[in-house]
Design a protein around this motif. Structure first.
Motif, PDB file in Angstrom:
ATOM      1  N   LYS A   1       0.841  -1.201   0.000  1.00 21.56           N
ATOM      2  CA  LYS A   1       0.000   0.000   0.000  1.00 21.56           C
ATOM      3  C   LYS A   1       0.875   1.250   0.000  1.00 21.56           C
ATOM      4  O   LYS A   1       0.609   2.216  -0.728  1.00 21.56           O
ATOM      5  CB  LYS A   1      -0.929   0.020   1.223  1.00 21.56           C
ATOM      6  CG  LYS A   1      -2.091  -0.946   1.124  1.00 21.56           C
ATOM      7  CD  LYS A   1      -2.898  -0.956   2.417  1.00 21.56           C
ATOM      8  CE  LYS A   1      -3.951  -2.050   2.387  1.00 21.56           C
ATOM      9  NZ  LYS A   1      -4.601  -2.232   3.688  1.00 21.56           N
ATOM     10  N   ALA A   2       1.938   1.253   0.802  1.00 21.10           N
ATOM     11  CA  ALA A   2       2.841   2.406   0.861  1.00 21.10           C
ATOM     12  C   ALA A   2       3.555   2.613  -0.479  1.00 21.10           C
ATOM     13  O   ALA A   2       3.704   3.749  -0.942  1.00 21.10           O
ATOM     14  CB  ALA A   2       3.853   2.228   1.991  1.00 21.10           C
ATOM     15  N   VAL A   3       3.972   1.537  -1.091  1.00 21.21           N
ATOM     16  CA  VAL A   3       4.631   1.618  -2.405  1.00 21.21           C
ATOM     17  C   VAL A   3       3.678   2.255  -3.417  1.00 21.21           C
ATOM     18  O   VAL A   3       4.057   3.159  -4.175  1.00 21.21           O
ATOM     19  CB  VAL A   3       5.086   0.215  -2.873  1.00 21.21           C
ATOM     20  CG1 VAL A   3       5.447   0.207  -4.349  1.00 21.21           C
ATOM     21  CG2 VAL A   3       6.268  -0.270  -2.027  1.00 21.21           C
ATOM     22  N   LEU A   4       2.438   1.797  -3.434  1.00 22.26           N
ATOM     23  CA  LEU A   4       1.446   2.331  -4.378  1.00 22.26           C
ATOM     24  C   LEU A   4       1.088   3.781  -4.064  1.00 22.26           C
ATOM     25  O   LEU A   4       0.998   4.611  -4.980  1.00 22.26           O
ATOM     26  CB  LEU A   4       0.197   1.452  -4.383  1.00 22.26           C
ATOM     27  CG  LEU A   4       0.388   0.036  -4.943  1.00 22.26           C
ATOM     28  CD1 LEU A   4      -0.859  -0.812  -4.699  1.00 22.26           C
ATOM     29  CD2 LEU A   4       0.746   0.064  -6.417  1.00 22.26           C
ATOM     30  N   GLU A   5       0.902   4.095  -2.790  1.00 21.08           N
ATOM     31  CA  GLU A   5       0.557   5.466  -2.398  1.00 21.08           C
ATOM     32  C   GLU A   5       1.651   6.458  -2.787  1.00 21.08           C
ATOM     33  O   GLU A   5       1.374   7.603  -3.139  1.00 21.08           O
ATOM     34  CB  GLU A   5       0.303   5.541  -0.892  1.00 21.08           C
ATOM     35  CG  GLU A   5      -1.019   4.942  -0.470  1.00 21.08           C
ATOM     36  CD  GLU A   5      -1.164   4.777   1.042  1.00 21.08           C
ATOM     37  OE1 GLU A   5      -0.281   5.247   1.806  1.00 21.08           O
ATOM     38  OE2 GLU A   5      -2.164   4.159   1.462  1.00 21.08           O
TER      39      GLU A   5
ATOM     40  N   VAL B   1       8.781  -4.057 -11.922  1.00 18.26           N
ATOM     41  CA  VAL B   1       8.203  -2.764 -12.293  1.00 18.26           C
ATOM     42  C   VAL B   1       6.824  -2.642 -11.655  1.00 18.26           C
ATOM     43  O   VAL B   1       6.062  -3.604 -11.608  1.00 18.26           O
ATOM     44  CB  VAL B   1       8.095  -2.667 -13.835  1.00 18.26           C
ATOM     45  CG1 VAL B   1       7.331  -1.414 -14.253  1.00 18.26           C
ATOM     46  CG2 VAL B   1       9.479  -2.690 -14.460  1.00 18.26           C
ATOM     47  N   VAL B   2       6.538  -1.447 -11.154  1.00 25.52           N
ATOM     48  CA  VAL B   2       5.192  -1.137 -10.678  1.00 25.52           C
ATOM     49  C   VAL B   2       4.507  -0.421 -11.838  1.00 25.52           C
ATOM     50  O   VAL B   2       4.840   0.719 -12.164  1.00 25.52           O
ATOM     51  CB  VAL B   2       5.213  -0.248  -9.414  1.00 25.52           C
ATOM     52  CG1 VAL B   2       3.792   0.076  -8.965  1.00 25.52           C
ATOM     53  CG2 VAL B   2       5.995  -0.931  -8.291  1.00 25.52           C
ATOM     54  N   ASP B   3       3.592  -1.118 -12.482  1.00 24.20           N
ATOM     55  CA  ASP B   3       2.929  -0.576 -13.657  1.00 24.20           C
ATOM     56  C   ASP B   3       1.920   0.490 -13.280  1.00 24.20           C
ATOM     57  O   ASP B   3       1.376   0.499 -12.169  1.00 24.20           O
ATOM     58  CB  ASP B   3       2.199  -1.701 -14.414  1.00 24.20           C
ATOM     59  CG  ASP B   3       3.176  -2.696 -15.025  1.00 24.20           C
ATOM     60  OD1 ASP B   3       4.155  -2.259 -15.661  1.00 24.20           O
ATOM     61  OD2 ASP B   3       2.951  -3.911 -14.849  1.00 24.20           O
ATOM     62  N   GLU B   4       1.640   1.362 -14.234  1.00 21.15           N
ATOM     63  CA  GLU B   4       0.566   2.331 -14.038  1.00 21.15           C
ATOM     64  C   GLU B   4      -0.733   1.548 -13.890  1.00 21.15           C
ATOM     65  O   GLU B   4      -0.964   0.579 -14.617  1.00 21.15           O
ATOM     66  CB  GLU B   4       0.485   3.280 -15.235  1.00 21.15           C
ATOM     67  CG  GLU B   4      -0.313   4.505 -14.930  1.00 21.15           C
ATOM     68  CD  GLU B   4       0.070   5.681 -15.813  1.00 21.15           C
ATOM     69  OE1 GLU B   4      -0.833   6.434 -16.142  1.00 21.15           O
ATOM     70  OE2 GLU B   4       1.262   5.813 -16.149  1.00 21.15           O
ATOM     71  N   GLY B   5      -1.546   1.907 -12.929  1.00 18.44           N
ATOM     72  CA  GLY B   5      -2.787   1.177 -12.693  1.00 18.44           C
ATOM     73  C   GLY B   5      -2.594  -0.092 -11.877  1.00 18.44           C
ATOM     74  O   GLY B   5      -3.527  -0.884 -11.730  1.00 18.44           O
ATOM     75  N   GLU B   6      -1.401  -0.274 -11.338  1.00 19.06           N
ATOM     76  CA  GLU B   6      -1.117  -1.451 -10.498  1.00 19.06           C
ATOM     77  C   GLU B   6      -2.070  -1.449  -9.306  1.00 19.06           C
ATOM     78  O   GLU B   6      -2.332  -0.407  -8.712  1.00 19.06           O
ATOM     79  CB  GLU B   6       0.326  -1.390 -10.002  1.00 19.06           C
ATOM     80  CG  GLU B   6       0.835  -2.662  -9.393  1.00 19.06           C
ATOM     81  CD  GLU B   6       1.389  -3.617 -10.428  1.00 19.06           C
ATOM     82  OE1 GLU B   6       0.826  -4.728 -10.540  1.00 19.06           O
ATOM     83  OE2 GLU B   6       2.360  -3.274 -11.119  1.00 19.06           O
ATOM     84  N   THR B   7      -2.583  -2.620  -8.958  1.00 15.97           N
ATOM     85  CA  THR B   7      -3.456  -2.744  -7.792  1.00 15.97           C
ATOM     86  C   THR B   7      -2.690  -3.432  -6.670  1.00 15.97           C
ATOM     87  O   THR B   7      -1.629  -4.025  -6.899  1.00 15.97           O
ATOM     88  CB  THR B   7      -4.700  -3.586  -8.115  1.00 15.97           C
ATOM     89  OG1 THR B   7      -4.286  -4.930  -8.408  1.00 15.97           O
ATOM     90  CG2 THR B   7      -5.483  -2.999  -9.288  1.00 15.97           C
ATOM     91  N   LEU B   8      -3.251  -3.373  -5.485  1.00 18.52           N
ATOM     92  CA  LEU B   8      -2.649  -4.066  -4.356  1.00 18.52           C
ATOM     93  C   LEU B   8      -2.480  -5.548  -4.681  1.00 18.52           C
ATOM     94  O   LEU B   8      -1.411  -6.126  -4.477  1.00 18.52           O
ATOM     95  CB  LEU B   8      -3.506  -3.877  -3.101  1.00 18.52           C
ATOM     96  CG  LEU B   8      -3.039  -4.616  -1.849  1.00 18.52           C
ATOM     97  CD1 LEU B   8      -1.669  -4.155  -1.397  1.00 18.52           C
ATOM     98  CD2 LEU B   8      -4.056  -4.436  -0.722  1.00 18.52           C
TER      99      LEU B   8
END
Length: 190
Positions: free
Chosen positions: A125-129, A158-165
């Motif tokens: 969650k922190a990575v995405l936020e 890679v953390v893609d655009e639109g990546e979900t938890l």
């Protein structure tokens, strides 16, 4: 030749623990002494037993007190302790007996997103936020500070655009399963 004996500590489903058990099942060099969990109802408890591995369940108080852990490791001639989703701080007494012989896996690229409370979904969650472009895993030795031990290896995705938890968790699990057992082997077998 005496086999290198591992104790695996896990608190949850134990997918990494099971992966390690499978990886070393036919090894001539490494064997699993036991799996330890601090949760009687953790999925790993029955799953490890089904694999024929001894399982020990301890209370959180026994983990903190350290004596039982020390005795179990000594009685079972444990050479290395592997933390595979074990959600308790390892007591200093045990760290002192196993310097550079307790190996942990963390679901981020340390030093980012490490420390108390940073595990599992909390990390992702922190990575995405924070809109990170990459994430990954860190395999490291354990010292007396959360996630501050010497890094053995890191693997990224890679953390893609639109990546979900859920999609990020899946990527991280793939990295863990593909790399953790091999890194353990390369670290402990000289």
């Amino acid at each position: 030749m005496k086999k290198i004996r591992l104790a695996i500590f896990a608190s949850g489903t134990g997918s990494n623990a099971l992966n390690i058990i499978q990886y070393f099942k036919t090894s001539d060099v490494v064997e699993i002494g036991f799996v330890l969990s601090n949760k009687q109802d953790a999925k790993i408890v029955n799953a490890a037993r089904e694999q024929g591995v001894e399982v020990v369940v301890v209370s959180n108080q026994e983990v903190e007190a350290a004596g039982k852990l020390v005795d179990l490791c000594r009685e079972n001639a444990i050479d290395y302790i592997i933390l595979a989703g074990f959600l308790r701080k390892i007591p200093e007494q045990l760290i002192g007996l196993y310097p550079d012989r307790i190996i942990n896996i963390h679901p981020s690229l340390l030093p980012k997103y490490g420390g108390k409370g940073m595990y599992g979904a909390n990390v992702h969650k922190a990575v995405l936020e924070n809109k990170e472009k990459v994430s990954g895993i860190t395999i490291h030795f354990v010292n007396t500070e959360f996630d501050k031990g010497e890094i053995i290896a890191q693997f990224q995705c890679v953390v893609d655009e639109g990546e979900t938890l859920e999609s990020l968790q899946h990527k991280i699990h793939l990295l863990e399963h593909a790399n953790f057992p091999n890194v353990i082997k390369n670290t402990i077998v000289s």
